[in-house]
Design a protein around this motif. Structure first.
Motif, PDB file in Angstrom:
ATOM      1  N   ILE A  26       0.837  -1.200   0.000  1.00 41.12           N
ATOM      2  CA  ILE A  26       0.000   0.000   0.000  1.00 41.12           C
ATOM      3  C   ILE A  26       0.872   1.251   0.000  1.00 41.12           C
ATOM      4  N   VAL A  43      -6.510  -1.079   7.890  1.00 30.81           N
ATOM      5  CA  VAL A  43      -6.786  -0.948   6.463  1.00 30.81           C
ATOM      6  C   VAL A  43      -8.254  -1.303   6.243  1.00 30.81           C
ATOM      7  N   VAL A  81      -7.948   2.702  -0.059  1.00 23.35           N
ATOM      8  CA  VAL A  81      -8.281   2.089   1.227  1.00 23.35           C
ATOM      9  C   VAL A  81      -8.144   3.123   2.338  1.00 23.35           C
ATOM     10  N   LEU A  83      -6.978   4.339   5.907  1.00 24.14           N
ATOM     11  CA  LEU A  83      -5.835   4.006   6.757  1.00 24.14           C
ATOM     12  C   LEU A  83      -5.878   4.789   8.061  1.00 24.14           C
TER      13      LEU A  83
END
Length: 201
Positions: A26, A43, A81, A83
């Motif tokens: 990521i 995540v 995503v 975080l």
């Protein structure tokens, strides 16, 4: 432990299939400012462990159990995503207590926009319904939210412009899967009730 306040949107850089697991890479900036190997980063609401660090990219190993029970199954390069770093003792608890342990996967049913917010309806496993109450807390893809209305198999949340702009919930569409974590306090209360009943009998 987390608070459900998303710090940034990361981008999936690579997904390496390892048979009974994947190695997820990521790209991020904010959550890597003080990150070290072994640190926890949520995540999309799943607590993952930093396995490697390389510039603006970090990796985590995601085992089959996590893939089977979360929306991380099927994640692809280019996906965004939510975080969040693990909270430290000197920080404000802006959301609610979030463990990063997904209780079930829900499905976006509908989105109803208005002038200043958007109401999102989410279907959930019926086993989770007992933990939800109107105006209670729920974590959706790692975002701490307040339940507007709770039903037997679904619930609604209202998303303010900040949430729509700064999290993946701004782009989730009907049919999309989302990770759900109910309020851990509700689970502890449920667990304690049988013991309390026995002691008072």
């Amino acid at each position: 432990m987390f608070t459900g306040i998303v710090e940034e949107l990361g981008t999936v850089a690579a997904v390496e299939d390892q048979g009974d697991a994947i190695r997820l890479s990521i790209r991020a900036t904010t959550v890597l400012e003080d990150a070290g190997l072994g640190d926890s980063i949520a995540v999309n609401g799943c607590c993952l462990t930093v396995a490697t660090l390389d510039g603006d990219t970090w990796t985590a190993d995601v085992m089959q159990e996590t893939l089977d029970k979360t929306s991380l199954y099927g994640v692809r390069p280019g996906d965004t995503v939510n975080l969040e770093r693990a909270v430290t003792a000197d920080k404000r608890l802006g959301g609610h207590i979030v463990q990063g342990h997904v209780d079930g996967v829900g499905t976006v049913v509908s989105r109803t926009p208005s002038e200043h917010w958007e109401v999102v309806e989410i279907a959930m496993p019926t086993a989770l319904a007992r933990y939800l109450v109107d105006k209670g807390s729920i974590t959706v893809d790692g975002v701490s939210l307040t339940v507007v209305e709770a039903d037997d198999d679904r619930f609604t949340v209202s998303l303010i412009p900040e949430t729509l702009a700064r999290t993946t919930l701004g782009t989730r569409q009907p049919g999309d899967r989302v990770n759900l974590e109910v309020d851990v306090i509700a689970k502890y209360v449920e667990r304690l009730l049988p013991f309390t009943s026995k002691e008072s009998a």
